[in-house]
Scaffold this motif. Sequence first.
Motif, short mmCIF file in Angstrom:
data_model
loop_
_atom_site.label_atom_id
_atom_site.label_comp_id
_atom_site.label_asym_id
_atom_site.label_seq_id
_atom_site.Cartn_x
_atom_site.Cartn_y
_atom_site.Cartn_z
N LEU A 188 6.33 8.35 -8.29
CA LEU A 188 7.24 7.71 -7.35
C LEU A 188 6.64 7.73 -5.95
N ALA A 189 6.65 6.56 -5.29
CA ALA A 189 6.19 6.45 -3.91
C ALA A 189 7.41 6.29 -3.01
N LEU A 190 7.47 7.08 -1.95
CA LEU A 190 8.63 7.12 -1.07
C LEU A 190 8.21 6.87 0.36
N GLY A 191 9.19 6.49 1.20
CA GLY A 191 8.96 6.49 2.63
C GLY A 191 8.88 5.13 3.27
N ASP A 192 8.65 5.13 4.58
CA ASP A 192 8.47 3.93 5.40
C ASP A 192 9.71 3.06 5.40
N GLY A 193 10.89 3.64 5.11
CA GLY A 193 12.13 2.90 5.15
C GLY A 193 12.30 1.88 4.06
N ARG A 194 11.45 1.91 3.03
CA ARG A 194 11.54 0.96 1.94
C ARG A 194 12.06 1.65 0.69
N PRO A 195 12.60 0.86 -0.25
CA PRO A 195 13.10 1.47 -1.49
C PRO A 195 11.97 2.14 -2.26
N PRO A 196 12.27 3.23 -2.97
CA PRO A 196 11.23 3.89 -3.78
C PRO A 196 10.71 2.96 -4.87
N VAL A 197 9.42 3.07 -5.15
CA VAL A 197 8.82 2.32 -6.25
C VAL A 197 7.98 3.28 -7.09
N THR A 198 7.80 2.92 -8.35
CA THR A 198 7.03 3.76 -9.26
C THR A 198 5.69 3.11 -9.56
N LEU A 199 4.63 3.93 -9.46
CA LEU A 199 3.27 3.44 -9.66
C LEU A 199 2.73 3.98 -10.98
N PRO A 200 2.61 3.14 -12.01
CA PRO A 200 2.11 3.60 -13.32
C PRO A 200 0.61 3.35 -13.47
N GLU A 201 -0.07 4.28 -14.14
CA GLU A 201 -1.49 4.07 -14.42
C GLU A 201 -1.91 4.91 -15.62
N GLU A 202 -2.99 4.49 -16.22
CA GLU A 202 -3.58 5.18 -17.38
C GLU A 202 -5.00 5.60 -17.01
N ARG A 203 -5.36 6.82 -17.35
CA ARG A 203 -6.68 7.35 -16.97
C ARG A 203 -7.35 7.97 -18.18
N VAL A 204 -8.61 7.63 -18.38
CA VAL A 204 -9.41 8.20 -19.45
C VAL A 204 -10.67 8.81 -18.84
N VAL A 205 -10.90 10.07 -19.15
CA VAL A 205 -12.11 10.77 -18.69
C VAL A 205 -12.87 11.25 -19.92
N ARG A 206 -14.13 10.89 -20.04
CA ARG A 206 -14.95 11.28 -21.18
C ARG A 206 -16.23 11.93 -20.69
N TRP A 207 -16.57 13.05 -21.29
CA TRP A 207 -17.79 13.79 -20.95
C TRP A 207 -18.85 13.60 -22.02
N ARG A 208 -20.11 13.65 -21.57
CA ARG A 208 -21.24 13.57 -22.50
C ARG A 208 -21.94 14.92 -22.55
N ALA A 232 7.40 13.69 -0.56
CA ALA A 232 7.83 12.54 0.23
C ALA A 232 6.86 12.26 1.36
N VAL A 233 6.36 13.31 2.00
CA VAL A 233 5.42 13.15 3.11
C VAL A 233 4.10 12.61 2.60
N VAL A 234 3.60 13.18 1.50
CA VAL A 234 2.29 12.78 0.98
C VAL A 234 2.30 11.34 0.52
N THR A 235 3.39 10.90 -0.13
CA THR A 235 3.42 9.54 -0.67
C THR A 235 3.99 8.52 0.29
N ALA A 236 4.38 8.95 1.50
CA ALA A 236 5.02 8.02 2.43
C ALA A 236 4.12 6.87 2.81
N THR A 237 2.80 7.08 2.78
CA THR A 237 1.87 6.03 3.18
C THR A 237 1.65 5.00 2.09
N ALA A 238 2.10 5.29 0.87
CA ALA A 238 1.78 4.39 -0.25
C ALA A 238 2.35 3.00 -0.01
#
Length: 326
Positions: A129-149, A63-69
């Motif tokens: 889930l992002a929490l804090g700042d007196g606002r309702p929680p919201v969910t942040l979705p993302e897709e990540r691809v990492v490829r090595w050569r 909750a503390v870490v994501t409060a700034t989101a």
Amino acid sequence: MADELDLLRAADPVPADGPHFGDGPLDHVAERHLDRLVHGPRPRPGRRTWPRPRLVWGLTAAAVVTATALTVLPGGPSDGTAVAAPRPLTVRAHSVAVPLAQVARLAAVAATDGSPALRQGTHVQSWSLALGDGRPPVTLPEERVVRWRADGTHTEVVVATDPDHPGRPVLTDAGRVEDGHVLSRRTFPPMWGDAPPLAAPPHTPARLRAYLTDLSHSATGSLTTSELLDATVELLDNWTLGARESAALARLLADAPGLRPAGQVTDRLGRTGQAYVLDLGTGGRRMLVLDPATGAVLGLETTFTRDDPEYGVRAGDVMEYRAWMR
């Protein structure tokens, strides 16, 4: 304008019909797609990109870490079309709960021929889930691809997308964007190392346990079950496990206390798996989803098990979900 989400998904160096590339560099098609993503049009000047959220499993710490989101979300989550709030995974009624020991045995058999092979890099879809700042929680979705050569360089592409709501706007740390919007694309210089996570994970249970213990920086030299799951997340965020590594990990999970079989679930990417639950005792629960035939980890979900009015969360809210793909 090119559909960057389609390009991202097409940049798979190990397609189902191309096993000969299973443990090698990108094939020509994937190389071309990835090059278009990496060297294509850059984000508009002045647009700020944000680092991807890191996993934090202590509920108060999270909750503390994501409060700034939420402080950077223009206008807050007033438009429900941009808020992705996944429901917790549901165990299929009357399904058979397969013991972890049985999954470990099946995975060992499936790994006999060593295929598929271990590959450095990852492809993961996450909901945080992002929490804090007196606002309702919201969910942040993302897709990540990492490829090595083969030369030690690697590329990371992060896209804002929510498979649960295709085509709808997606909420991010930087605000509301279109589905498939590329949040960041980076190419890194050559990197090598003989320590986790750069070192290749071993494929025997004893050596893999030592690897994960090193990866977790455990002060005691051993791993609790929750720490084992943390280390597994870190491992899968860097490597796509082969059959032998998945079998070794399944053996470690089968020996870990507290993981109880719950039954069959369908994960958020539509895959069928077996669920194993760990009660954290701190107002949270973790659900691990495995492929019962191969022991491969499909996903890991963390949910709240009690209401927390201070942060606006209720029992059953999904705090974090990660789904790994080949």
